[in-house]
Design an enzyme around this catalytic site. Structure first.
Site, mmCIF file in Angstrom:
data_model
loop_
_atom_site.group_PDB
_atom_site.id
_atom_site.type_symbol
_atom_site.label_atom_id
_atom_site.label_comp_id
_atom_site.label_asym_id
_atom_site.label_seq_id
_atom_site.Cartn_x
_atom_site.Cartn_y
_atom_site.Cartn_z
ATOM 1 N N LYS A 115 0.827 -1.214 0.000
ATOM 2 C CA LYS A 115 0.000 0.000 0.000
ATOM 3 C C LYS A 115 0.859 1.260 0.000
ATOM 4 C CE LYS A 115 -4.435 -1.798 1.034
ATOM 5 N NZ LYS A 115 -5.689 -1.822 1.708
ATOM 6 N N LYS A 197 -3.742 -10.588 -6.230
ATOM 7 C CA LYS A 197 -5.031 -10.741 -5.544
ATOM 8 C C LYS A 197 -6.092 -9.823 -6.170
ATOM 9 C CE LYS A 197 -5.948 -8.464 -1.630
ATOM 10 N NZ LYS A 197 -6.573 -8.100 -0.339
ATOM 11 N N LYS A 200 -10.615 -4.780 -3.983
ATOM 12 C CA LYS A 200 -11.719 -3.855 -4.286
ATOM 13 C C LYS A 200 -11.233 -2.456 -4.657
ATOM 14 C CE LYS A 200 -13.257 -4.064 0.398
ATOM 15 N NZ LYS A 200 -12.100 -3.830 1.271
HETATM 16 N N1 AQP Z 1 -8.955 -11.713 -3.444
HETATM 17 C C1 AQP Z 1 -9.311 -12.219 -2.256
HETATM 18 N N2 AQP Z 1 -9.446 -13.551 -2.104
HETATM 19 C C2 AQP Z 1 -9.820 -14.065 -0.896
HETATM 20 N N3 AQP Z 1 -10.111 -13.296 0.191
HETATM 21 C C3 AQP Z 1 -9.997 -11.967 0.063
HETATM 22 N N4 AQP Z 1 -10.195 -10.945 0.917
HETATM 23 C C4 AQP Z 1 -9.942 -9.776 0.295
HETATM 24 N N5 AQP Z 1 -9.589 -10.002 -0.980
HETATM 25 C C5 AQP Z 1 -9.597 -11.357 -1.155
HETATM 26 C C6 AQP Z 1 -10.654 -11.091 2.290
HETATM 27 O O1 AQP Z 1 -11.767 -10.226 2.462
HETATM 28 C C7 AQP Z 1 -11.784 -9.776 3.821
HETATM 29 C C8 AQP Z 1 -11.997 -8.316 3.895
HETATM 30 O O2 AQP Z 1 -10.898 -7.639 3.342
HETATM 31 P P1 AQP Z 1 -10.633 -6.151 3.783
HETATM 32 O O3 AQP Z 1 -11.779 -5.319 3.422
HETATM 33 O O4 AQP Z 1 -10.212 -6.111 5.198
HETATM 34 O O5 AQP Z 1 -9.409 -5.666 2.972
HETATM 35 P P2 AQP Z 1 -8.366 -6.390 2.103
HETATM 36 O O6 AQP Z 1 -7.966 -7.713 2.630
HETATM 37 O O7 AQP Z 1 -7.249 -5.406 1.888
HETATM 38 O O8 AQP Z 1 -9.260 -6.587 0.805
HETATM 39 P P3 AQP Z 1 -9.248 -5.764 -0.500
HETATM 40 O O9 AQP Z 1 -10.438 -6.150 -1.289
HETATM 41 O O10 AQP Z 1 -7.921 -5.933 -1.166
HETATM 42 O O11 AQP Z 1 -9.440 -4.269 -0.012
HETATM 43 P P4 AQP Z 1 -8.581 -3.003 -0.316
HETATM 44 O O12 AQP Z 1 -8.468 -2.965 -1.817
HETATM 45 O O13 AQP Z 1 -9.352 -1.880 0.255
HETATM 46 O O14 AQP Z 1 -7.255 -3.183 0.332
HETATM 47 C C9 AQP Z 1 -10.471 -10.225 4.455
HETATM 48 O O15 AQP Z 1 -10.741 -11.383 5.233
HETATM 49 C C10 AQP Z 1 -9.623 -10.595 3.285
HETATM 50 O O16 AQP Z 1 -8.683 -11.606 3.600
#
Ligand code: AQP
Length: 331
Positions: A115, A197, A200
């Site tokens: 990040k 990965k 979002k």
């Molecule tokens: N691609 C993924 N595959 C499996 N699990 C995933 N998670 C996120 N992306 C995947 C799981 O979703 C939960 C919530 O995630 P978060 O909102 O805490 O943030 P994150 O892990 O950083 O997910 P994002 O989508 O990548 O968000 P941004 O882009 O905002 O950083 C967690 O349990 C995560 O493991």
């Protein structure tokens, strides 16, 4: 334990439209704990401001994330659903745990490194200490089990280390949590870059399938998904694009990888991508419908948030009074 039940905690950031990665890796698994565990599911808005958010969007997404929890099958009467910033003890314990988390530990976190690269103009202290706040979220409820995707494993291990360190200094204070990482769907990859990965906050809209995408959008995105030139539907490390699509198809149909290989034996990727799109769109259709129904009643969502925060705060207070006493704060 609360009564005779072990405790589950997890959260999702309202930092964008939720993807099928969030759904398959996390939220879809949450409801399996509703009956036998005491469950706390949180919309972690404090975490989301480590990256700049547009205020009106953050507010809207906080409602949406809560509504999605419910639309994905979390019954608000069986699960404590709440918003992190409504329970100030998260921030309070977060600060305390900052003081028990080492600079070196935080420097090793891959999410911080990723990040910081993506947001080079805003490498703030919150982005760095994010894992200490996440430890606070979990430890505040004396959590036994944390359902998350594999990307959160490193943060979860840090939460365990911090809990163990605190317990060693002050005696038994926190339960040491275990992760619950689903083996089949722990990492859903980007459709555009299948070695990364699905995220979002990815700026490429074709990289992600959002839970609330229309069927047309879902079909279009899967049609465009990056595969390879081999044209055989086979699960293999050197075929990350196809393997990712097979993982998604398996999750929505319940078919095994062998069954999927047989089903598409001798057929091209075109057919396969259509089938994955159909299965995904059909699987998400009921979630979309229920989401629309819930979002039409904002007052009810606010009631759910309030009830959830009241209940969460009750358990959080118990842990905080123990923590304050152990540290030596005057009551
Ligand atoms: N691609 C993924 N595959 C499996 N699990 C995933 N998670 C996120 N992306 C995947 C799981 O979703 C939960 C919530 O995630 P978060 O909102 O805490 O943030 P994150 O892990 O950083 O997910 P994002 O989508 O990548 O968000 P941004 O882009 O905002 O950083 C967690 O349990 C995560 O493991």
């Amino acid at each position: 334990m609360i009564g005779d039940k072990k405790i589950v905690f997890s959260g999702v950031q309202p930092s964008g439209n939720l993807t099928i990665g969030n759904y398959l890796g996390a939220i879809k698994n949450f409801s399996r704990f509703s009956e036998d565990y005491k469950t706390f599911y949180c919309v972690v808005d404090l975490h989301s401001i480590t990256v700049r958010q547009v205020p009106a969007e953050l507010r809207r997404r906080t409602y949406e994330t809560l509504a999605l929890y419910m639309a994905c099958g979390l019954d608000e009467k069986k699960n404590t659903l709440f918003v992190q910033s409504h329970v100030p003890a998260h921030a309070e314990l977060g600060w305390i745990l900052d003081c028990y988390t080492m600079f070196g530990e935080l420097s090793r976190m891959t999410q911080f490194k990723d990040k910081s690269q993506k947001h080079a103009e805003n490498i703030n202290a919150g982005l760095f200490t994010y894992p200490a706040l996440m430890a606070a979220d979990i430890l505040l409820y004396q959590t036994d089990l944390v359902p998350v995707g594999i990307d959160q494993k490193q943060h979860l291990e840090l939460a365990r280390d911090v809990a163990a360190r605190f317990n060693q200094i002050y005696g038994d204070t926190f339960t040491i949590p275990e992760g619950y990482i689903p083996t089949d769907t722990m990492k859903i990859a980007s459709l555009a870059e299948p070695t990364s990965k699905m995220s979002k906050s990815d700026p490429n809209p074709n990289a992600c399938v959002y839970i609330l995408d229309s069927k047309d959008d879902i079909m279009r995105k899967f049609k465009k998904a990056v595969t390879d030139s081999d044209a055989s539907v086979r699960y293999s490390e050197d075929k990350p694009g196809v393997s990712n699509l097979m993982t998604i198809y398996r999750a929505f149909t319940g078919k095994s990888l062998e069954e999927i290989e047989r089903e598409f034996d001798g057929r091209g990727y075109g057919d396969f991508k259509l089938a994955v799109g159909e299965a995904c769109a059909d699987g998400l259709a009921p979630v979309r419908e229920e989401f629309a129904r819930l979002m039409a009643d904002k007052a009810y969502l606010e009631q759910v948030m309030k009830n959830g925060a009241d209940e969460a705060a009750y358990y959080a207070r118990k842990t905080m009074s123990k923590v304050r006493r152990k540290i030596g704060f005057v009551n």
